[in-house]
Design a protein around this motif. Structure first.
Motif, short mmCIF file in Angstrom:
data_model
loop_
_atom_site.label_atom_id
_atom_site.label_comp_id
_atom_site.label_asym_id
_atom_site.label_seq_id
_atom_site.Cartn_x
_atom_site.Cartn_y
_atom_site.Cartn_z
N ALA A 33 19.57 58.57 14.79
CA ALA A 33 20.50 59.23 15.91
C ALA A 33 20.63 60.69 15.78
N ASN A 34 20.30 61.34 14.83
CA ASN A 34 20.39 62.54 14.58
C ASN A 34 19.57 63.48 15.58
N GLY A 35 18.39 62.61 16.14
CA GLY A 35 17.62 63.34 16.92
C GLY A 35 18.24 63.79 18.14
N TRP A 36 19.19 62.92 18.61
CA TRP A 36 20.08 63.47 19.53
C TRP A 36 21.21 64.42 19.28
N THR A 37 21.77 64.41 18.03
CA THR A 37 22.48 65.25 17.52
C THR A 37 21.84 66.74 17.52
N TRP A 38 20.45 66.92 17.05
CA TRP A 38 20.13 68.33 17.35
C TRP A 38 20.20 68.65 18.48
N ILE A 39 19.96 68.20 19.54
CA ILE A 39 19.96 68.55 20.86
C ILE A 39 21.24 69.00 21.33
N ALA A 40 22.35 67.78 21.03
CA ALA A 40 23.59 68.21 21.19
C ALA A 40 24.21 69.43 20.43
N ASP A 41 23.89 69.67 19.30
CA ASP A 41 24.27 71.09 18.46
C ASP A 41 23.62 72.27 19.32
N GLY A 42 22.29 72.05 19.69
CA GLY A 42 21.70 72.88 20.47
C GLY A 42 22.37 73.47 21.73
#
Length: 260
Positions: A33-42
């Motif tokens: 799920a961190n793959g989505w988090t990277w984009i959200a944090d971006g």
């Protein structure tokens, strides 16, 4: 700690990286799920300075377009300089992440921070693509490339069909071989500017970090592809937002995998 008097000067920006956390050699494994988090944090980093982000993307695009107009040397310069620009962008991301400001000049900070090593990363990346191209030609045959590119036999359906099939195979081979190259390149710029790693070591560390996180990158790729489709609908204007978000996600994913 012993200081090597013959070592290259260490950039201040790299020495301060420890303030954000302890470096994890080879990276750590994180949740899919961190793959989505990277984009959200971006996206969070983009929202902190949208005007500056868009300005950086537009200027970088103009630079790349101008370089593309220069025969051969332009493509060479693009390959060599892209890690330099990426290094500057992640430095700007860290400034935002630490509560500072993203400045337009951050785009060029890679020219002041381990510039030679970043150029070396670009050179290795370019060399890897040359090897991929040569290997692909050896496998599928240079004759098929010449046939397709030169248009020879285009009027013969059988020959044209065979050429297209061969080219499709070549594309698949190149895509397959490019994956490990992209894995080695993805985190190399931040590893160079923040941890003073050499070009080869940074690419090894980048490959290791990506290899340990295939599932998060799969999620990241799927989400990124969907967002790319949406961003392309309004005559590509959405890329003025998605471009910075993806650029910032390089930093957020680096931080997630290599710092604790």
């Amino acid at each position: 700690m012993t200081t090597n008097p013959y070592a290259a000067p260490r950039a201040a920006v790299a020495d301060e990286a420890s303030a954000q956390g302890e470096f994890v050699p080879g990276g750590r494994t994180v949740l899919a799920a961190n793959g989505w988090t990277w984009i959200a944090d971006g996206w969070t980093l983009f929202k902190a300075a949208p005007g500056t982000w868009i300005g950086i993307v537009v200027v970088l695009l103009l630079i790349l377009v101008v370089l593309a107009l220069i025969p051969f040397l332009g493509s060479l310069a693009t390959s060599l300089l892209f890690p330099v620009f990426t290094g500057g962008i992640v430095i700007g991301c860290r400034a935002l992440d630490e509560g500072g400001r993203l400045e337009f000049n951050h785009l060029f900070d890679g020219f002041k921070t381990n510039f030679g090593t970043l150029i070396a990363v670009g050179a290795l990346y370019l060399a890897a693509w040359v090897v991929i191209f040569v290997v692909t030609m050896v496998i599928v045959g240079a004759g098929a490339f010449a046939l397709f590119m030169g248009g020879g036999g285009a009027s013969d359906p059988a020959i044209a069909g065979k050429a297209l099939t061969t080219i499709a195979l070549a594309v698949l081979i190149m895509l397959g071989l490019s994956v490990p190259v992209l894995m080695a390149f993805w985190f190399a710029p931040p590893l160079v500017v923040f941890h003073n790693l050499g070009a080869i070591e940074a690419m090894k560390q980048s490959f290791s970090g990506c290899l340990r996180n295939l599932m998060p990158f799969l999620v990241y790729g799927i989400v990124g592809m969907l967002l790319a489709i949406v961003a392309s609908i309004p005559i590509l204007l959405g890329w003025l937002v998605l471009g910075p978000v993806i650029a910032a996600s390089i930093y957020t994913s680096y931080k997630d995998i290599y710092l604790r």
